[in-house]
Design an enzyme around this catalytic site. Structure first.
Site, PDB file in Angstrom:
ATOM      1  N   HIS A  95     -58.929  16.657  42.644  1.00 35.39           N
ATOM      2  CA  HIS A  95     -58.742  15.362  41.986  1.00 35.39           C
ATOM      3  C   HIS A  95     -57.251  15.030  42.060  1.00 35.39           C
ATOM      4  CE1 HIS A  95     -60.748  12.491  38.923  1.00 35.39           C
ATOM      5  NE2 HIS A  95     -59.562  11.998  39.162  1.00 35.39           N
ATOM      6  N   ARG A 121     -67.623  17.388  33.399  1.00 32.13           N
ATOM      7  CA  ARG A 121     -67.017  17.351  34.726  1.00 32.13           C
ATOM      8  C   ARG A 121     -65.495  17.453  34.567  1.00 32.13           C
ATOM      9  NH1 ARG A 121     -65.458  12.380  38.317  1.00 32.13           N
ATOM     10  NH2 ARG A 121     -64.575  13.575  40.015  1.00 32.13           N
ATOM     11  N   GLU A 162     -68.417   8.765  37.393  1.00 27.68           N
ATOM     12  CA  GLU A 162     -67.453   8.092  36.514  1.00 27.68           C
ATOM     13  C   GLU A 162     -67.921   6.671  36.249  1.00 27.68           C
ATOM     14  OE1 GLU A 162     -63.305   7.973  37.712  1.00 27.68           O
ATOM     15  OE2 GLU A 162     -63.308  10.105  38.209  1.00 27.68           O
ATOM     16  N   GLU A 185     -62.895  10.581  44.984  1.00 25.79           N
ATOM     17  CA  GLU A 185     -62.403   9.313  45.520  1.00 25.79           C
ATOM     18  C   GLU A 185     -61.431   9.421  46.701  1.00 25.79           C
ATOM     19  OE1 GLU A 185     -60.771   6.981  42.334  1.00 25.79           O
ATOM     20  OE2 GLU A 185     -62.704   6.710  41.377  1.00 25.79           O
ATOM     21  N   TYR A 196     -66.580   1.118  38.397  1.00 25.58           N
ATOM     22  CA  TYR A 196     -65.976   0.459  37.237  1.00 25.58           C
ATOM     23  C   TYR A 196     -66.150  -1.056  37.255  1.00 25.58           C
ATOM     24  CZ  TYR A 196     -63.608   4.872  36.201  1.00 25.58           C
ATOM     25  OH  TYR A 196     -63.349   6.181  35.889  1.00 25.58           O
ATOM     26  N   ASP A 249     -46.531  16.142  32.334  1.00 23.99           N
ATOM     27  CA  ASP A 249     -45.963  17.467  32.044  1.00 23.99           C
ATOM     28  C   ASP A 249     -46.713  18.159  30.898  1.00 23.99           C
ATOM     29  OD1 ASP A 249     -44.115  16.954  33.989  1.00 23.99           O
ATOM     30  OD2 ASP A 249     -42.354  16.982  32.676  1.00 23.99           O
ATOM     31  N   ASN A 297     -68.472   6.783  41.720  1.00 22.24           N
ATOM     32  CA  ASN A 297     -67.669   6.312  40.588  1.00 22.24           C
ATOM     33  C   ASN A 297     -67.671   4.788  40.639  1.00 22.24           C
ATOM     34  OD1 ASN A 297     -67.036   9.023  40.544  1.00 22.24           O
ATOM     35  ND2 ASN A 297     -64.828   8.754  40.800  1.00 22.24           N
TER      36      ASN A 297
END
Ligand code: PNW
Length: 492
Positions: free
Chosen positions: A133, A88, A389, A178, A319, A63, A317
């Site tokens: 996104h 980005r 990412e 993604e 990780y 919020d 991306n």
């Protein structure tokens, strides 16, 4: 000026080439707040966190988040301090189109992103803009969301509004962030809309997201590229996968097909369409299950041609790396799994020596990045890879985040090795994230920021971590070791 003495020597080993670009990223729902500011429409994330607060680890929501709806000037200051070439960020579809459709464009919404883009350009920072996104307008979800075939048209209509508004100032576009998270996690009772239809809803979604991407690409190509010469693609989430033992080698190839190639092959391969081995696998399994047709919806020849080649770069991306083995009979494989683990009956794991992070799905294994980049080159040839990412999660309490500095240094080293030793063409690198933000199901419990954000203070104070100082040096010098040893010993 301080760092000019340590600018990279082109011949040195740990230097990225001159034209290589460094940036950092965020996403609208994760940072903006202002969830009902002005005439903004409701998104599926607003609906999800308000109706199912227990789905979020700390029962928090976006919020207010980082309040970037009001504090975007502060964000630009952080970016300046980081010396980055680009930023980005993503556009909230319902902030610009409150109904989801282009019948009404929000003046305030349009002005917000216009001001941000102008502010960035005024400070010499290039905007890299993601159209989607994950914050779908709720009215579109009510019509079936990504499982409704008409949504590819609705997305292209939205893309046209955005290209019209900002196409004169934005040169790099990312249609989707993604699709695997949107379709596989979103339809496996986790990310919004939090529905459970893996292997059915998820595959309809995959097809329609790919079509939506292609339509937005073709629209730009035809009507905007001649004027602006910009570049458009999407960014796919790619883990790297290693067989747990040699016996799991074949299975691991199928995991790559369902998880990496399902979203890449239709766009980046020479032939287009679904990855053939995967298409055969799901068709056969569907038949065995008594289905009248494959759960993986087919493409028409026309659709194959539309999607094939709809890219100007390959967004990626990355990780983590996971190990793969077949799940034992009756083994609980858990939720918040995606990448088709249920379809293939596999369990993903990690080797004991890989350090853990604050994210359940994430352990640290830098060499996996080089292996992944080489795989992408081997599958899809010499396309320019734009890393959109990469970054580390921790509990966020410490400004002295040496493990994050180490993560960046070691993962960047693997990118360099892929470029220098394997001839992979990588054009840019994006650190996730500019600052701590709403980390989806984890709420504010796991932190990815180069900057700490104090979510208890009304002003959402941002403070540079050690990793911000390290990354600022990398972006400035293109040398991953320039400030590393120095920084390791320095006081913050
Ligand atoms: C990406 N997983 O999400 C997103 O693009 C970001 O918005 C997010 O903050 C970042 O990575 C860190 O999580 C992912 O379960 C979400 O493997 C889930 C997974 C991977 C990436």
């Amino acid at each position: 000026l301080v760092y000019s003495a340590v600018l990279c020597v082109a011949a040195a080993e740990r230097c990225f080439p001159d034209g290589f670009k460094f940036g950092t990223a965020t996403a609208s729902y994760q940072i903006e707040g202002g969830w009902n500011a002005s005439d903004k429409g409701e998104s599926i994330w607003d609906r999800f966190v308000h109706s199912r607060p227990e789905a979020i680890g700390d029962r928090s929501n976006g919020d207010v988040a980082c309040d970037s709806y009001h504090k975007w000037r502060d964000d630009i200051q952080l970016l300046e301090d980081l010396n980055v070439d680009f930023y980005r960020f993503s556009i909230s579809w319902p902030r610009v189109l409150p109904t989801g459709f282009p019948n009404r464009v929000s003046e305030d919404g349009a002005r917000y992103y216009g001001d941000l883009i102008d502010g960035l350009l005024g400070n010499g920072i290039e905007p890299v803009v993601t159209l989607y996104h994950w914050d779908l307008p709720q009215p579109l979800q009510d019509l079936g969301g990504w499982t409704n075939p008409l949504i590819s048209e609705w997305f292209a209509d939205y893309a046209r509004v955005i290209y019209d508004l900002y196409g004169d100032r934005v040169n790099t576009w990312v249609t989707f962030n993604e699709p695997t998270a949107i379709c596989d996690i979103g339809y496996n009772d986790a990310l919004a809309p939090g529905l459970e239809s893996e292997g059915r809803g998820s595959y309809l979604c995959t097809k329609h997201v790919l079509l939506a991407h292609a339509k937005a690409y073709r629209l730009y190509e035809k009507e905007f590229k001649p004027k602006y010469q910009g570049q458009v693609s999407l960014t796919n989430h790619m883990m790297w996968f290693e067989p747990e033992t040699e016996a799991d080698t074949e299975l691991t190839e199928l995991v790559k097909a369902i998880s990496i190639d399902r979203y890449c092959y239709p766009i980046f391969s020479a032939t287009g369409g679904w990855p053939p081995a995967l298409e055969r696998y799901i068709a056969q399994k569907s038949a065995e299950e008594g289905e009248p047709r494959s759960r993986l919806p087919p493409f028409t020849q026309e659709e194959i041609q539309l999607i094939r080649g709809s890219y100007d770069y390959l967004g990626l991306n990355h990780y983590t790396t996971r190990t793969v083995r077949r799940a034992a009979a009756g083994e609980e494989i858990g939720t918040y799994l995606f990448e088709g683990v249920k379809e293939l009956g596999v369990t993903l794991g990690a080797r004991p020596e890989w350090p853990t992070t604050m994210s359940t799905w994430f352990t640290v294994y830098p060499p996996g990045f080089r292996a992944l980049l080489s795989y992408v080159k081997q599958q899809y040839g010499d396309v320019g890879i734009f890393i959109m990412e990469n970054g580390l999660s921790d509990s966020g309490t410490d400004l002295d985040d040496q493990p994050r500095v180490d993560y960046y240094r070691d993962y960047l080293e693997q990118v360099l090795l892929a470029m220098e030793e394997d001839g992979v063409q990588v054009v840019g690198y994006t650190a996730w994230s500019l600052m701590d933000n709403f980390e989806w199901m984890d709420g504010y419990q796991s932190r990815f920021g180069l900057h700490h954000v104090d979510f208890t203070s009304p002003s959402r104070t941002r403070t540079a971590r050690r990793s911000a100082k390290y990354y600022a040096a990398v972006a400035r010098t293109k040398d991953i070791d320039a400030k590393y040893e120095f920084d390791k010993m320095a006081e913050l």
